[in-house]
Design an enzyme around this catalytic site. Sequence first.
Site, mmCIF file in Angstrom:
data_model
loop_
_atom_site.group_PDB
_atom_site.id
_atom_site.type_symbol
_atom_site.label_atom_id
_atom_site.label_comp_id
_atom_site.label_asym_id
_atom_site.label_seq_id
_atom_site.Cartn_x
_atom_site.Cartn_y
_atom_site.Cartn_z
ATOM 1 N N SER A 122 0.823 -1.217 0.000
ATOM 2 C CA SER A 122 0.000 0.000 0.000
ATOM 3 C C SER A 122 0.853 1.262 0.000
ATOM 4 O O SER A 122 0.607 2.180 -0.779
ATOM 5 C CB SER A 122 -0.962 -0.002 1.184
ATOM 6 O OG SER A 122 -0.312 -0.408 2.354
ATOM 7 N N ASP A 171 6.078 2.816 6.912
ATOM 8 C CA ASP A 171 6.041 2.179 5.593
ATOM 9 C C ASP A 171 6.354 3.178 4.486
ATOM 10 O O ASP A 171 7.145 2.906 3.580
ATOM 11 C CB ASP A 171 4.657 1.569 5.346
ATOM 12 C CG ASP A 171 4.280 0.570 6.413
ATOM 13 O OD1 ASP A 171 5.155 0.204 7.225
ATOM 14 O OD2 ASP A 171 3.109 0.161 6.450
HETATM 15 C C1 GLA Z 1 1.438 -1.096 9.322
HETATM 16 C C2 GLA Z 1 1.417 0.430 9.358
HETATM 17 C C3 GLA Z 1 2.719 1.003 9.909
HETATM 18 C C4 GLA Z 1 3.109 0.336 11.221
HETATM 19 C C5 GLA Z 1 3.002 -1.182 11.117
HETATM 20 C C6 GLA Z 1 3.213 -1.854 12.451
HETATM 21 O O1 GLA Z 1 2.372 -1.559 8.412
HETATM 22 O O2 GLA Z 1 1.202 0.946 8.072
HETATM 23 O O3 GLA Z 1 2.607 2.388 10.063
HETATM 24 O O4 GLA Z 1 2.349 0.833 12.281
HETATM 25 O O5 GLA Z 1 1.759 -1.598 10.617
HETATM 26 O O6 GLA Z 1 4.497 -1.634 12.911
#
Ligand code: GLA
Length: 382
Positions: A129, A173
Amino acid sequence: MNTITTKALEAKFKALFNTTPLLLFSPGRINIIGEHTDYNDGYVFPAAINKGVYAALQKSNSGHSTAIALNKDSRVTFNLDALQPAPQGHWENYVLGVVAELKHRGLPIANFNIIFEGDIPLGAGMSSSAALENSVVFGLNTLFDLKLSKTEMILISQKAEHTYVGVKCGIMDQYASMFGIADSALHLDCRNVDATPYKINFKAYELVLINTNVKHSLSDSAYNDRRRVCETISKQLGVKALRDVSVNDLERIKNDVSIEDYNKALYVIEENTRTLKAAEAIKNDDLKALGQLMYASHEGLSKKYKVSCDELDFLVETSRKHTAVLGARMMGGGFGGCTINLVATAHVKQFTEATTLLYKEKFKHEASIYAVKLANGTHIIN
Ligand code: GLA
Protein backbone atom coordinates in the site's frame (compact mmCIF):
# COMPACT_ATOMS: atom_id res chain seq x y z
CA MET A 1 10.21 -7.29 -12.42
CA ASN A 2 13.05 -7.25 -14.94
CA THR A 3 13.74 -4.81 -17.74
CA ILE A 4 11.74 -6.82 -20.22
CA THR A 5 8.54 -6.59 -18.19
CA THR A 6 9.17 -2.90 -17.51
CA LYS A 7 9.30 -2.59 -21.29
CA ALA A 8 6.04 -4.50 -21.48
CA LEU A 9 4.47 -2.04 -19.03
CA GLU A 10 5.66 0.85 -21.20
CA ALA A 11 4.36 -0.83 -24.36
CA LYS A 12 1.01 -1.45 -22.73
CA PHE A 13 0.78 2.20 -21.73
CA LYS A 14 1.63 3.37 -25.25
CA ALA A 15 -0.91 1.02 -26.75
CA LEU A 16 -3.65 2.26 -24.43
CA PHE A 17 -2.90 5.97 -24.25
CA ASN A 18 -0.79 6.74 -27.28
CA THR A 19 1.99 8.55 -25.39
CA THR A 20 5.31 7.63 -23.81
CA PRO A 21 4.94 7.30 -20.05
CA LEU A 22 7.18 8.19 -17.17
CA LEU A 23 8.21 4.91 -15.51
CA LEU A 24 8.96 4.49 -11.86
CA PHE A 25 9.52 1.90 -9.19
CA SER A 26 8.34 2.19 -5.62
CA PRO A 27 9.47 -0.55 -3.23
CA GLY A 28 7.76 -2.46 -0.47
CA ARG A 29 9.56 -2.85 2.83
CA ILE A 30 10.62 -5.26 5.50
CA ASN A 31 10.98 -4.34 9.15
CA ILE A 32 13.72 -5.93 11.25
CA ILE A 33 12.19 -4.80 14.53
CA GLY A 34 10.06 -1.99 16.02
CA GLU A 35 6.47 -2.95 15.34
CA HIS A 36 3.54 -0.69 16.20
CA THR A 37 5.99 1.81 17.62
CA ASP A 38 5.82 4.30 14.74
CA TYR A 39 2.51 5.89 15.70
CA ASN A 40 3.83 6.12 19.25
CA ASP A 41 6.57 8.50 18.07
CA GLY A 42 9.04 5.64 18.64
CA TYR A 43 11.78 3.81 16.78
CA VAL A 44 11.51 1.35 13.89
CA PHE A 45 14.08 -0.48 11.78
CA PRO A 46 12.73 -0.98 8.25
CA ALA A 47 14.37 -1.31 4.84
CA ALA A 48 13.07 -0.91 1.31
CA ILE A 49 13.26 -4.08 -0.78
CA ASN A 50 13.69 -5.06 -4.41
CA LYS A 51 10.01 -5.90 -4.73
CA GLY A 52 7.26 -3.35 -5.08
CA VAL A 53 5.09 -1.42 -7.49
CA TYR A 54 6.01 -0.37 -11.02
CA ALA A 55 4.03 2.55 -12.38
CA ALA A 56 3.73 4.11 -15.84
CA LEU A 57 2.02 7.48 -16.03
CA GLN A 58 1.49 10.50 -18.24
CA LYS A 59 -0.76 13.55 -18.51
CA SER A 60 -4.13 13.03 -20.12
CA ASN A 61 -6.22 15.42 -22.21
CA SER A 62 -9.25 13.20 -22.28
CA GLY A 63 -11.10 15.25 -19.66
CA HIS A 64 -10.75 12.53 -17.01
CA SER A 65 -8.11 10.40 -15.29
CA THR A 66 -7.65 6.65 -15.48
CA ALA A 67 -5.85 4.22 -13.18
CA ILE A 68 -5.30 0.57 -14.09
CA ALA A 69 -4.01 -2.21 -11.84
CA LEU A 70 -2.74 -4.89 -14.20
CA ASN A 71 -2.39 -7.51 -11.46
CA LYS A 72 -6.00 -7.08 -10.54
CA ASP A 73 -7.22 -6.58 -14.06
CA SER A 74 -9.07 -3.55 -12.77
CA ARG A 75 -9.58 -0.12 -14.32
CA VAL A 76 -11.09 3.00 -12.78
CA THR A 77 -11.74 6.43 -14.25
CA PHE A 78 -12.26 9.50 -12.12
CA ASN A 79 -12.80 13.21 -12.29
CA LEU A 80 -10.32 15.36 -10.36
CA ASP A 81 -13.05 17.77 -9.37
CA ALA A 82 -15.38 15.15 -7.93
CA LEU A 83 -13.12 12.83 -5.96
CA GLN A 84 -14.72 10.41 -3.57
CA PRO A 85 -13.47 7.34 -1.75
CA ALA A 86 -14.44 4.02 -3.29
CA PRO A 87 -16.05 1.48 -0.93
CA GLN A 88 -13.70 0.18 1.77
CA GLY A 89 -11.21 -2.40 0.60
CA HIS A 90 -10.95 -1.15 -2.99
CA TRP A 91 -7.39 -0.70 -4.23
CA GLU A 92 -8.07 2.62 -5.94
CA ASN A 93 -8.48 4.35 -2.58
CA TYR A 94 -4.67 4.40 -2.28
CA VAL A 95 -4.54 6.32 -5.55
CA LEU A 96 -7.58 8.54 -5.06
CA GLY A 97 -6.48 9.40 -1.52
CA VAL A 98 -3.15 10.74 -2.73
CA VAL A 99 -4.80 12.72 -5.52
CA ALA A 100 -7.37 14.16 -3.10
CA GLU A 101 -4.63 15.23 -0.69
CA LEU A 102 -2.68 16.95 -3.46
CA LYS A 103 -5.86 18.79 -4.47
CA HIS A 104 -6.61 19.61 -0.85
CA ARG A 105 -3.20 21.29 -0.62
CA GLY A 106 -4.05 23.37 -3.68
CA LEU A 107 -1.30 21.81 -5.80
CA PRO A 108 -1.59 22.26 -9.57
CA ILE A 109 -2.33 18.77 -10.86
CA ALA A 110 -4.39 17.96 -13.95
CA ASN A 111 -5.76 14.76 -15.49
CA PHE A 112 -3.41 11.83 -15.90
CA ASN A 113 -3.36 8.14 -16.76
CA ILE A 114 -1.49 5.62 -14.67
CA ILE A 115 -0.88 1.87 -14.94
CA PHE A 116 0.47 -0.27 -12.11
CA GLU A 117 2.07 -3.67 -11.99
CA GLY A 118 3.47 -5.12 -8.78
CA ASP A 119 5.44 -8.07 -7.51
CA ILE A 120 4.51 -8.06 -3.85
CA PRO A 121 1.33 -9.75 -2.78
CA LEU A 122 -1.27 -7.50 -1.18
CA GLY A 123 -1.79 -8.09 2.52
CA ALA A 124 1.60 -9.75 3.00
CA GLY A 125 2.74 -7.12 5.49
CA MET A 126 5.36 -5.89 3.02
CA SER A 127 3.59 -2.61 2.45
CA SER A 128 2.31 -2.83 -1.07
CA SER A 129 0.00 0.00 0.00
CA ALA A 130 2.77 2.48 0.85
CA ALA A 131 4.56 1.46 -2.36
CA LEU A 132 1.43 2.25 -4.33
CA GLU A 133 0.78 5.59 -2.58
CA ASN A 134 4.40 6.66 -3.00
CA SER A 135 4.42 5.74 -6.67
CA VAL A 136 1.42 8.03 -7.22
CA VAL A 137 2.71 11.00 -5.24
CA PHE A 138 6.23 10.68 -6.67
CA GLY A 139 4.91 10.27 -10.21
CA LEU A 140 2.56 13.25 -9.99
CA ASN A 141 5.23 15.38 -8.32
CA THR A 142 7.50 14.72 -11.30
CA LEU A 143 4.82 15.00 -13.97
CA PHE A 144 3.41 18.32 -12.74
CA ASP A 145 6.63 19.70 -11.27
CA LEU A 146 5.07 20.15 -7.83
CA LYS A 147 8.44 20.65 -6.10
CA LEU A 148 7.47 18.56 -3.08
CA SER A 149 10.23 17.25 -0.83
CA LYS A 150 10.37 13.52 -0.12
CA THR A 151 9.20 14.19 3.42
CA GLU A 152 6.19 16.14 2.16
CA MET A 153 5.43 13.31 -0.23
CA ILE A 154 5.37 10.63 2.44
CA LEU A 155 3.13 12.75 4.63
CA ILE A 156 0.73 13.01 1.70
CA SER A 157 0.85 9.22 1.23
CA GLN A 158 0.18 8.69 4.92
CA LYS A 159 -2.73 11.15 4.86
CA ALA A 160 -4.23 9.25 1.92
CA GLU A 161 -4.24 6.10 4.01
CA HIS A 162 -5.86 7.91 6.93
CA THR A 163 -8.61 9.60 4.96
CA TYR A 164 -9.37 7.35 1.97
CA VAL A 165 -8.32 3.91 3.19
CA GLY A 166 -9.37 4.47 6.78
CA VAL A 167 -6.24 3.10 8.45
CA LYS A 168 -4.58 5.49 10.91
CA CYS A 169 -1.12 4.20 10.03
CA GLY A 170 2.19 5.58 11.26
CA ILE A 171 4.96 6.81 8.98
CA MET A 172 7.24 3.74 8.84
CA ASP A 173 6.04 2.18 5.59
CA GLN A 174 5.93 5.35 3.54
CA TYR A 175 9.31 6.43 4.90
CA ALA A 176 11.04 3.13 4.16
CA SER A 177 9.54 2.91 0.69
CA MET A 178 10.55 6.48 -0.21
CA PHE A 179 13.93 6.81 1.50
CA GLY A 180 15.30 3.25 1.19
CA ILE A 181 19.05 2.82 0.63
CA ALA A 182 20.52 -0.24 -1.10
CA ASP A 183 21.96 -2.85 1.30
CA SER A 184 20.84 -0.79 4.30
CA ALA A 185 18.17 -0.74 6.97
CA LEU A 186 16.96 2.57 8.35
CA HIS A 187 16.91 3.15 12.07
CA LEU A 188 14.11 5.66 12.02
CA ASP A 189 13.07 7.95 14.82
CA CYS A 190 9.39 8.47 14.04
CA ARG A 191 9.15 11.62 16.14
CA ASN A 192 11.45 13.73 14.04
CA VAL A 193 11.15 11.49 10.94
CA ASP A 194 14.89 11.15 10.63
CA ALA A 195 16.82 7.92 10.14
CA THR A 196 20.32 6.56 10.59
CA PRO A 197 21.14 4.05 7.84
CA TYR A 198 22.85 0.81 8.86
CA LYS A 199 24.69 -1.23 6.24
CA ILE A 200 23.33 -4.72 6.62
CA ASN A 201 25.72 -7.56 6.02
CA PHE A 202 24.84 -10.52 8.16
CA LYS A 203 27.69 -12.59 6.65
CA ALA A 204 26.75 -16.25 7.19
CA TYR A 205 23.14 -15.26 7.97
CA GLU A 206 20.31 -13.72 6.01
CA LEU A 207 16.76 -12.46 6.40
CA VAL A 208 14.07 -14.73 5.01
CA LEU A 209 10.38 -13.90 4.77
CA ILE A 210 7.68 -16.53 5.12
CA ASN A 211 4.20 -15.52 4.04
CA THR A 212 1.30 -17.16 5.87
CA ASN A 213 -0.82 -16.24 2.86
CA VAL A 214 -3.61 -15.21 5.19
CA LYS A 215 -4.99 -11.80 6.03
CA HIS A 216 -7.63 -12.01 8.70
CA SER A 217 -10.45 -9.52 8.33
CA LEU A 218 -10.88 -6.95 11.08
CA SER A 219 -7.19 -6.16 10.84
CA ASP A 220 -7.86 -2.53 9.89
CA SER A 221 -10.27 -1.89 12.73
CA ALA A 222 -7.97 -3.71 15.18
CA TYR A 223 -5.10 -1.50 14.00
CA ASN A 224 -7.05 1.69 14.64
CA ASP A 225 -8.18 0.28 17.96
CA ARG A 226 -4.55 -0.35 19.08
CA ARG A 227 -3.66 3.19 18.14
CA ARG A 228 -6.60 4.54 20.12
CA VAL A 229 -5.52 2.59 23.22
CA CYS A 230 -1.99 3.98 22.98
CA GLU A 231 -3.28 7.53 22.62
CA THR A 232 -5.65 7.18 25.54
CA ILE A 233 -2.93 5.88 27.83
CA SER A 234 -0.54 8.64 26.74
CA LYS A 235 -3.19 11.15 27.65
CA GLN A 236 -3.68 9.56 31.05
CA LEU A 237 0.07 9.75 31.59
CA GLY A 238 0.12 13.37 30.48
CA VAL A 239 2.59 12.81 27.63
CA LYS A 240 2.47 13.31 23.88
CA ALA A 241 3.16 9.66 23.06
CA LEU A 242 4.21 6.37 24.68
CA ARG A 243 7.71 7.09 23.42
CA ASP A 244 7.96 9.55 26.32
CA VAL A 245 7.41 7.07 29.16
CA SER A 246 9.22 4.24 30.89
CA VAL A 247 7.80 1.03 32.33
CA ASN A 248 7.97 2.70 35.77
CA ASP A 249 5.85 5.60 34.57
CA LEU A 250 3.26 3.16 33.28
CA GLU A 251 3.16 1.40 36.66
CA ARG A 252 1.71 4.57 38.19
CA ILE A 253 -1.56 4.16 36.32
CA LYS A 254 -1.70 0.38 36.37
CA ASN A 255 -4.76 0.32 38.60
CA ASP A 256 -6.62 2.88 36.53
CA VAL A 257 -6.59 0.96 33.27
CA SER A 258 -7.68 -2.50 32.18
CA ILE A 259 -5.02 -5.21 32.24
CA GLU A 260 -5.40 -5.59 28.45
CA ASP A 261 -4.66 -1.91 27.83
CA TYR A 262 -1.83 -1.94 30.36
CA ASN A 263 -0.24 -4.85 28.49
CA LYS A 264 -0.58 -3.09 25.16
CA ALA A 265 1.16 0.03 26.42
CA LEU A 266 3.80 -2.12 28.12
CA TYR A 267 4.47 -3.90 24.85
CA VAL A 268 5.03 -0.58 23.04
CA ILE A 269 7.44 0.73 25.68
CA GLU A 270 9.39 -2.55 25.67
CA GLU A 271 9.46 -2.78 21.88
CA ASN A 272 10.86 0.72 21.67
CA THR A 273 13.71 -0.30 23.97
CA ARG A 274 14.25 -3.49 21.96
CA THR A 275 14.59 -1.46 18.78
CA LEU A 276 17.35 0.65 20.32
CA LYS A 277 19.05 -2.51 21.55
CA ALA A 278 18.78 -4.05 18.09
CA ALA A 279 20.68 -1.12 16.60
CA GLU A 280 23.43 -1.74 19.17
CA ALA A 281 23.46 -5.46 18.41
CA ILE A 282 23.85 -4.81 14.69
CA LYS A 283 26.61 -2.28 15.37
CA ASN A 284 28.41 -4.90 17.49
CA ASP A 285 27.84 -7.71 14.98
CA ASP A 286 25.97 -9.56 17.70
CA LEU A 287 23.44 -11.50 15.65
CA LYS A 288 22.54 -13.79 18.52
CA ALA A 289 21.38 -10.80 20.53
CA LEU A 290 19.49 -9.47 17.52
CA GLY A 291 17.74 -12.82 17.09
CA GLN A 292 16.72 -12.89 20.74
CA LEU A 293 15.27 -9.40 20.42
CA MET A 294 13.26 -10.54 17.40
CA TYR A 295 11.81 -13.47 19.35
CA ALA A 296 10.98 -11.19 22.27
CA SER A 297 9.29 -8.79 19.87
CA HIS A 298 7.08 -11.57 18.56
CA GLU A 299 6.21 -12.72 22.04
CA GLY A 300 5.09 -9.20 22.93
CA LEU A 301 3.12 -8.74 19.71
CA SER A 302 1.37 -12.04 20.25
CA LYS A 303 0.74 -12.10 24.01
CA LYS A 304 0.59 -8.44 25.02
CA TYR A 305 -0.31 -6.43 21.95
CA LYS A 306 -2.44 -9.24 20.54
CA VAL A 307 -1.95 -8.62 16.85
CA SER A 308 -0.64 -12.05 15.86
CA CYS A 309 -2.65 -15.07 14.72
CA ASP A 310 -2.33 -18.88 14.79
CA GLU A 311 -0.52 -19.04 11.46
CA LEU A 312 2.13 -16.47 12.45
CA ASP A 313 2.61 -18.01 15.91
CA PHE A 314 3.01 -21.43 14.34
CA LEU A 315 5.74 -20.22 11.98
CA VAL A 316 7.65 -18.52 14.77
CA GLU A 317 7.31 -21.54 17.08
CA THR A 318 8.50 -23.83 14.29
CA SER A 319 11.54 -21.65 13.67
CA ARG A 320 12.57 -22.05 17.33
CA LYS A 321 13.21 -25.73 16.68
CA HIS A 322 15.94 -24.93 14.14
CA THR A 323 19.33 -24.00 15.54
CA ALA A 324 20.06 -22.34 12.19
CA VAL A 325 17.45 -19.69 13.02
CA LEU A 326 18.62 -16.97 15.39
CA GLY A 327 15.34 -15.10 15.57
CA ALA A 328 11.89 -14.75 14.01
CA ARG A 329 8.82 -12.61 14.43
CA MET A 330 5.69 -11.44 12.69
CA MET A 331 6.23 -8.38 10.55
CA GLY A 332 3.96 -5.39 9.89
CA GLY A 333 0.48 -4.70 11.21
CA GLY A 334 -0.27 -8.34 12.02
CA PHE A 335 -3.25 -10.74 11.75
CA GLY A 336 -1.51 -12.45 8.84
CA GLY A 337 1.17 -11.58 6.33
CA CYS A 338 4.80 -12.57 6.80
CA THR A 339 7.25 -13.58 9.45
CA ILE A 340 10.81 -12.31 9.18
CA ASN A 341 13.50 -14.85 10.08
CA LEU A 342 17.22 -14.48 10.69
CA VAL A 343 18.63 -17.73 9.30
CA ALA A 344 22.07 -19.22 8.60
CA THR A 345 22.40 -19.01 4.82
CA ALA A 346 23.70 -22.58 4.57
CA HIS A 347 20.47 -23.88 6.13
CA VAL A 348 17.85 -21.67 4.53
CA LYS A 349 16.73 -24.34 2.09
CA GLN A 350 16.38 -27.03 4.70
CA PHE A 351 14.61 -24.70 7.15
CA THR A 352 12.15 -23.30 4.65
CA GLU A 353 11.33 -26.67 3.09
CA ALA A 354 10.69 -28.27 6.48
CA THR A 355 8.60 -25.30 7.62
CA THR A 356 6.43 -25.05 4.54
CA LEU A 357 5.69 -28.76 4.75
CA LEU A 358 4.57 -28.54 8.37
CA TYR A 359 2.60 -25.40 7.63
CA LYS A 360 0.71 -27.06 4.79
CA GLU A 361 -0.06 -30.06 6.97
CA LYS A 362 -1.46 -27.86 9.70
CA PHE A 363 -3.32 -25.15 7.81
CA LYS A 364 -4.10 -26.96 4.54
CA HIS A 365 -2.72 -24.18 2.39
CA GLU A 366 0.73 -23.12 1.25
CA ALA A 367 3.12 -20.68 2.86
CA SER A 368 5.41 -18.75 0.48
CA ILE A 369 9.09 -17.99 0.91
CA TYR A 370 10.69 -14.74 -0.25
CA ALA A 371 14.34 -13.86 -0.47
CA VAL A 372 14.61 -10.09 -0.65
CA LYS A 373 17.42 -7.61 -1.25
CA LEU A 374 17.55 -4.29 0.57
CA ALA A 375 17.07 -1.65 -2.07
CA ASN A 376 16.77 2.03 -2.92
CA GLY A 377 13.55 3.97 -2.35
CA THR A 378 11.00 5.25 -4.88
CA HIS A 379 12.72 6.35 -8.09
CA ILE A 380 12.24 7.07 -11.80
CA ILE A 381 13.48 4.30 -14.09
CA ASN A 382 13.49 6.00 -17.48
C1 GLA B 1 1.44 -1.10 9.32
C2 GLA B 1 1.42 0.43 9.36
C3 GLA B 1 2.72 1.00 9.91
C4 GLA B 1 3.11 0.34 11.22
C5 GLA B 1 3.00 -1.18 11.12
C6 GLA B 1 3.21 -1.85 12.45
O1 GLA B 1 2.37 -1.56 8.41
O2 GLA B 1 1.20 0.95 8.07
O3 GLA B 1 2.61 2.39 10.06
O4 GLA B 1 2.35 0.83 12.28
O5 GLA B 1 1.76 -1.60 10.62
O6 GLA B 1 4.50 -1.63 12.91
